[in-house]
Design a protein around this motif. Structure first.
Motif, PDB file in Angstrom:
ATOM      1  N   ALA A 120       0.858  -1.029   0.001  1.00 59.54           N
ATOM      2  CA  ALA A 120       0.069   0.165  -0.036  1.00 59.54           C
ATOM      3  C   ALA A 120       0.844   1.133  -0.223  1.00 59.54           C
ATOM      4  CB  ALA A 120      -0.949   0.067   1.252  1.00 59.54           C
ATOM      5  N   ASP A 121       0.338   2.293  -0.934  1.00 57.99           N
ATOM      6  CA  ASP A 121       1.205   3.399  -0.909  1.00 57.99           C
ATOM      7  C   ASP A 121       0.644   4.534   0.243  1.00 57.99           C
ATOM      8  OD1 ASP A 121       2.818   2.972  -2.770  1.00 57.99           O
ATOM      9  OD2 ASP A 121       1.522   3.281  -4.580  1.00 57.99           O
ATOM     10  N   ARG A 122      -0.738   4.510   0.514  1.00 63.73           N
ATOM     11  CA  ARG A 122      -1.159   5.623   1.119  1.00 63.73           C
ATOM     12  C   ARG A 122      -2.492   5.134   1.725  1.00 63.73           C
ATOM     13  NH1 ARG A 122      -1.833   6.713  -4.086  1.00 63.73           N
ATOM     14  NH2 ARG A 122      -3.888   7.306  -4.988  1.00 63.73           N
ATOM     15  N   GLU A 123      -2.909   5.878   2.703  1.00 62.50           N
ATOM     16  CA  GLU A 123      -4.436   5.598   3.361  1.00 62.50           C
ATOM     17  C   GLU A 123      -5.294   6.197   2.198  1.00 62.50           C
ATOM     18  OE1 GLU A 123      -7.158   4.366   5.764  1.00 62.50           O
ATOM     19  OE2 GLU A 123      -5.107   4.124   6.084  1.00 62.50           O
ATOM     20  N   MET A 124      -6.401   5.364   2.064  1.00 64.07           N
ATOM     21  CA  MET A 124      -7.409   5.785   1.295  1.00 64.07           C
ATOM     22  C   MET A 124      -8.989   5.254   1.953  1.00 64.07           C
ATOM     23  SD  MET A 124      -6.254   4.717  -2.829  1.00 64.07           S
ATOM     24  CE  MET A 124      -7.724   5.332  -3.183  1.00 64.07           C
ATOM     25  N   TYR A 125     -10.059   5.828   1.637  1.00 67.09           N
ATOM     26  CA  TYR A 125     -11.338   5.738   1.863  1.00 67.09           C
ATOM     27  C   TYR A 125     -11.244   5.439   3.587  1.00 67.09           C
ATOM     28  CZ  TYR A 125     -11.273   4.668  -3.233  1.00 67.09           C
ATOM     29  OH  TYR A 125     -11.085   5.031  -4.451  1.00 67.09           O
ATOM     30  N   PRO A 126     -11.253   6.651   4.111  1.00 69.44           N
ATOM     31  CA  PRO A 126     -11.120   6.534   5.436  1.00 69.44           C
ATOM     32  C   PRO A 126     -12.780   5.972   5.911  1.00 69.44           C
ATOM     33  CG  PRO A 126     -11.012   8.770   4.834  1.00 69.44           C
ATOM     34  CD  PRO A 126     -10.781   7.754   3.615  1.00 69.44           C
ATOM     35  N   GLU A 127     -13.704   6.230   5.045  1.00 65.72           N
ATOM     36  CA  GLU A 127     -14.944   6.074   5.305  1.00 65.72           C
ATOM     37  C   GLU A 127     -15.252   4.329   5.504  1.00 65.72           C
ATOM     38  OE1 GLU A 127     -15.003   6.718   1.036  1.00 65.72           O
ATOM     39  OE2 GLU A 127     -13.853   7.535   2.725  1.00 65.72           O
ATOM     40  N   VAL A 128     -14.396   3.846   4.888  1.00 66.39           N
ATOM     41  CA  VAL A 128     -14.499   2.243   4.744  1.00 66.39           C
ATOM     42  C   VAL A 128     -13.730   1.828   6.015  1.00 66.39           C
ATOM     43  CG1 VAL A 128     -13.904   0.162   3.721  1.00 66.39           C
ATOM     44  CG2 VAL A 128     -14.604   2.366   2.457  1.00 66.39           C
ATOM     45  N   ASP A 129     -14.431   1.160   6.944  1.00 63.41           N
ATOM     46  CA  ASP A 129     -13.973   0.705   8.348  1.00 63.41           C
ATOM     47  C   ASP A 129     -13.306  -0.588   7.966  1.00 63.41           C
ATOM     48  OD1 ASP A 129     -13.001   0.634  10.802  1.00 63.41           O
ATOM     49  OD2 ASP A 129     -14.930   1.294  11.686  1.00 63.41           O
ATOM     50  N   ILE A 130     -12.343  -0.993   7.817  1.00 62.90           N
ATOM     51  CA  ILE A 130     -11.897  -2.340   7.686  1.00 62.90           C
ATOM     52  C   ILE A 130     -11.443  -2.983   9.199  1.00 62.90           C
ATOM     53  CG2 ILE A 130      -9.766  -3.737   7.043  1.00 62.90           C
ATOM     54  CD1 ILE A 130     -11.399  -2.871   4.679  1.00 62.90           C
ATOM     55  N   GLN A 131     -11.225  -2.007   9.985  1.00 60.59           N
ATOM     56  CA  GLN A 131     -11.092  -2.745  11.374  1.00 60.59           C
ATOM     57  C   GLN A 131     -12.258  -3.195  11.654  1.00 60.59           C
ATOM     58  OE1 GLN A 131      -7.955  -2.649  12.799  1.00 60.59           O
ATOM     59  NE2 GLN A 131      -9.000  -4.231  14.403  1.00 60.59           N
ATOM     60  N   ALA A 132     -13.397  -2.488  11.585  1.00 58.67           N
ATOM     61  CA  ALA A 132     -14.603  -3.042  12.171  1.00 58.67           C
ATOM     62  C   ALA A 132     -15.085  -4.219  11.600  1.00 58.67           C
ATOM     63  CB  ALA A 132     -15.843  -1.887  11.962  1.00 58.67           C
ATOM     64  N   ILE A 133     -15.054  -4.388  10.288  1.00 59.24           N
ATOM     65  CA  ILE A 133     -15.160  -5.827   9.628  1.00 59.24           C
ATOM     66  C   ILE A 133     -14.399  -6.856   9.955  1.00 59.24           C
ATOM     67  CG2 ILE A 133     -15.574  -6.895   7.414  1.00 59.24           C
ATOM     68  CD1 ILE A 133     -15.749  -4.133   6.002  1.00 59.24           C
ATOM     69  N   GLY A 134     -13.039  -6.562  10.274  1.00 58.53           N
ATOM     70  CA  GLY A 134     -11.955  -7.463  10.471  1.00 58.53           C
ATOM     71  C   GLY A 134     -12.414  -7.781  12.025  1.00 58.53           C
ATOM     72  N   ASP A 135     -12.691  -7.145  13.052  1.00 59.04           N
ATOM     73  CA  ASP A 135     -13.391  -7.336  14.180  1.00 59.04           C
ATOM     74  C   ASP A 135     -14.499  -8.177  14.209  1.00 59.04           C
ATOM     75  OD1 ASP A 135     -11.495  -5.829  15.343  1.00 59.04           O
ATOM     76  OD2 ASP A 135     -12.480  -4.228  15.730  1.00 59.04           O
ATOM     77  N   ALA A 136     -15.239  -8.086  13.421  1.00 62.19           N
ATOM     78  CA  ALA A 136     -16.740  -8.889  13.079  1.00 62.19           C
ATOM     79  C   ALA A 136     -16.109 -10.025  12.949  1.00 62.19           C
ATOM     80  CB  ALA A 136     -17.578  -8.036  12.264  1.00 62.19           C
ATOM     81  N   VAL A 137     -15.322 -10.404  12.076  1.00 65.82           N
ATOM     82  CA  VAL A 137     -14.942 -11.816  11.381  1.00 65.82           C
ATOM     83  C   VAL A 137     -14.139 -12.674  12.181  1.00 65.82           C
ATOM     84  CG1 VAL A 137     -15.363 -11.155   8.805  1.00 65.82           C
ATOM     85  CG2 VAL A 137     -13.172 -11.001   9.955  1.00 65.82           C
ATOM     86  N   VAL A 138     -13.223 -11.860  12.995  1.00 62.02           N
ATOM     87  CA  VAL A 138     -12.499 -12.449  14.245  1.00 62.02           C
ATOM     88  C   VAL A 138     -13.372 -13.144  15.109  1.00 62.02           C
ATOM     89  CG1 VAL A 138     -11.007 -12.032  15.924  1.00 62.02           C
ATOM     90  CG2 VAL A 138     -10.429 -11.438  13.767  1.00 62.02           C
ATOM     91  N   GLU A 139     -14.369 -12.064  15.598  1.00 62.11           N
ATOM     92  CA  GLU A 139     -15.445 -12.576  16.704  1.00 62.11           C
ATOM     93  C   GLU A 139     -16.256 -13.897  16.158  1.00 62.11           C
ATOM     94  OE1 GLU A 139     -18.963 -10.740  19.477  1.00 62.11           O
ATOM     95  OE2 GLU A 139     -18.401  -9.834  17.383  1.00 62.11           O
ATOM     96  N   MET A 140     -16.454 -13.881  14.759  1.00 60.48           N
ATOM     97  CA  MET A 140     -17.120 -15.164  14.291  1.00 60.48           C
ATOM     98  C   MET A 140     -16.397 -16.403  14.487  1.00 60.48           C
ATOM     99  SD  MET A 140     -19.307 -14.192  10.820  1.00 60.48           S
ATOM    100  CE  MET A 140     -19.776 -15.796  10.510  1.00 60.48           C
ATOM    101  N   VAL A 141     -15.134 -16.139  14.157  1.00 57.88           N
ATOM    102  CA  VAL A 141     -14.182 -17.443  14.126  1.00 57.88           C
ATOM    103  C   VAL A 141     -13.885 -17.804  15.799  1.00 57.88           C
ATOM    104  CG1 VAL A 141     -11.920 -18.478  13.612  1.00 57.88           C
ATOM    105  CG2 VAL A 141     -12.974 -16.690  12.015  1.00 57.88           C
ATOM    106  N   GLU A 142     -13.886 -16.727  16.708  1.00 61.86           N
ATOM    107  CA  GLU A 142     -13.655 -17.179  17.978  1.00 61.86           C
ATOM    108  C   GLU A 142     -14.927 -17.816  18.371  1.00 61.86           C
ATOM    109  OE1 GLU A 142     -11.019 -13.497  19.839  1.00 61.86           O
ATOM    110  OE2 GLU A 142     -13.216 -13.344  19.531  1.00 61.86           O
ATOM    111  N   GLU A 143     -16.045 -17.486  17.973  1.00 57.91           N
ATOM    112  CA  GLU A 143     -17.355 -18.168  18.667  1.00 57.91           C
ATOM    113  C   GLU A 143     -17.421 -19.548  17.906  1.00 57.91           C
ATOM    114  OE1 GLU A 143     -20.521 -15.625  17.549  1.00 57.91           O
ATOM    115  OE2 GLU A 143     -19.934 -14.021  19.295  1.00 57.91           O
ATOM    116  N   SER A 144     -17.256 -19.781  16.633  1.00 54.00           N
ATOM    117  CA  SER A 144     -17.149 -20.947  16.173  1.00 54.00           C
ATOM    118  C   SER A 144     -16.319 -21.803  16.769  1.00 54.00           C
ATOM    119  CB  SER A 144     -16.866 -20.998  14.399  1.00 54.00           C
ATOM    120  OG  SER A 144     -15.406 -20.306  14.282  1.00 54.00           O
ATOM    121  N   MET A 145     -15.098 -21.561  17.308  1.00 53.36           N
ATOM    122  CA  MET A 145     -14.178 -22.482  17.834  1.00 53.36           C
ATOM    123  C   MET A 145     -14.592 -22.914  19.226  1.00 53.36           C
ATOM    124  SD  MET A 145     -11.983 -23.208  15.692  1.00 53.36           S
ATOM    125  CE  MET A 145     -11.122 -24.442  16.585  1.00 53.36           C
ATOM    126  N   ASP A 146     -15.187 -21.810  19.899  1.00 53.52           N
ATOM    127  CA  ASP A 146     -15.874 -22.246  21.170  1.00 53.52           C
ATOM    128  C   ASP A 146     -16.764 -23.228  21.107  1.00 53.52           C
ATOM    129  OD1 ASP A 146     -14.209 -20.165  22.511  1.00 53.52           O
ATOM    130  OD2 ASP A 146     -15.856 -18.747  22.480  1.00 53.52           O
TER     131      ASP A 146
END
Length: 226
Positions: A108-134
């Motif tokens: 990546a060269d630079r930050e783009m599209y700050p309105e796209v919250d990649i971290q929020a999507i990532g947190d949601a999928v990590v939580e899904m995997v955690e719950e599936s392993m539980d």
């Protein structure tokens, strides 16, 4: 082999699968952190660490094959071993997707599209995997259906994020003064962001796969397998 020793091997397999999931999820979290902070050193660590996940997969694959070949399990034990084998395959692929996040960070060269919250999507999928392993650890049937139902939410988050990126690209002003190099950099950044969104969506899909195999393992029910 005495029954106690055989059961201990089954218990060890479950614990080792859970350990692999912890390693994999840690890499995904690190990948998200690297993307957010543009931490190239962390990104390289994630890429270099993929071999550890691959080795965990191979070791567990061997354990599953040994249990199948040497013990000839039946009924519930057979489903448990088969489900565990499928789950480590999903975990290994999630590890590959975490490696992708590291590679996107380096490119990546630079930050783009700050309105796209990649971290929020990532947190949601990590939580899904955690719950599936539980659910796998506890053989929680209700949780498997809840996880599968949440997949539509993840799909919507990813679709909305992708739409925002494409819409911005269409509306972006590119004129005769825009150099070919600038256009190429723009397209490369857009492509990487769309790939990041796609990869996070795939992690959610793997979480559903884990839930589906857990349901089959616990109830001999293939309703969620597709």
């Amino acid at each position: 082999m005495p029954r106690e020793s055989y059961q201990a091997k089954l218990d060890d397999l479950r614990e080792d699968v859970l350990y692999m999931s912890e390693v994999v999820l840690d890499r995904v979290r690190q990948g998200l952190e690297a993307l957010q902070s543009k931490d190239e050193q962390l990104a390289q660590q994630i890429i270099d660490g993929d071999s550890e996940i691959n080795q965990l997969y191979l070791d567990l694959e061997r354990d599953c094959v040994d249990l199948l070949a040497l013990q000839q399990p039946v009924a519930g034990d057979l489903r448990f071993i088969a489900a565990s084998f499928k789950i480590i395959t999903d975990l290994e692929r999630i590890g590959d997707l975490a490696t992708n996040l590291g590679e996107y960070t380096l490119e990546a060269d630079r930050e783009m599209y700050p309105e796209v919250d990649i971290q929020a999507i990532g947190d949601a999928v990590v939580e899904m995997v955690e719950e599936s392993m539980d659910a796998y650890a506890e053989e929680n049937i209700d949780a498997t259906f809840d996880i599968a139902a949440r997949d539509d939410e993840i799909d919507d988050l990813c679709a909305n994020a992708s739409d925002a990126v494409v819409r911005d690209l269409i509306e972006r002003e590119i004129d005769d003064q825009t150099s070919e190099e600038e256009i190429e950099r723009l397209m490369a950044d857009v492509s990487r962001l769309l790939l990041t969104i796609r990869d996070l969506e795939r992690i959610g899909d793997h979480a559903v796969n884990i839930a589906a195999r857990t349901l089959y393992m616990a109830e001999n029910d293939d309703e969620l397998i597709y």
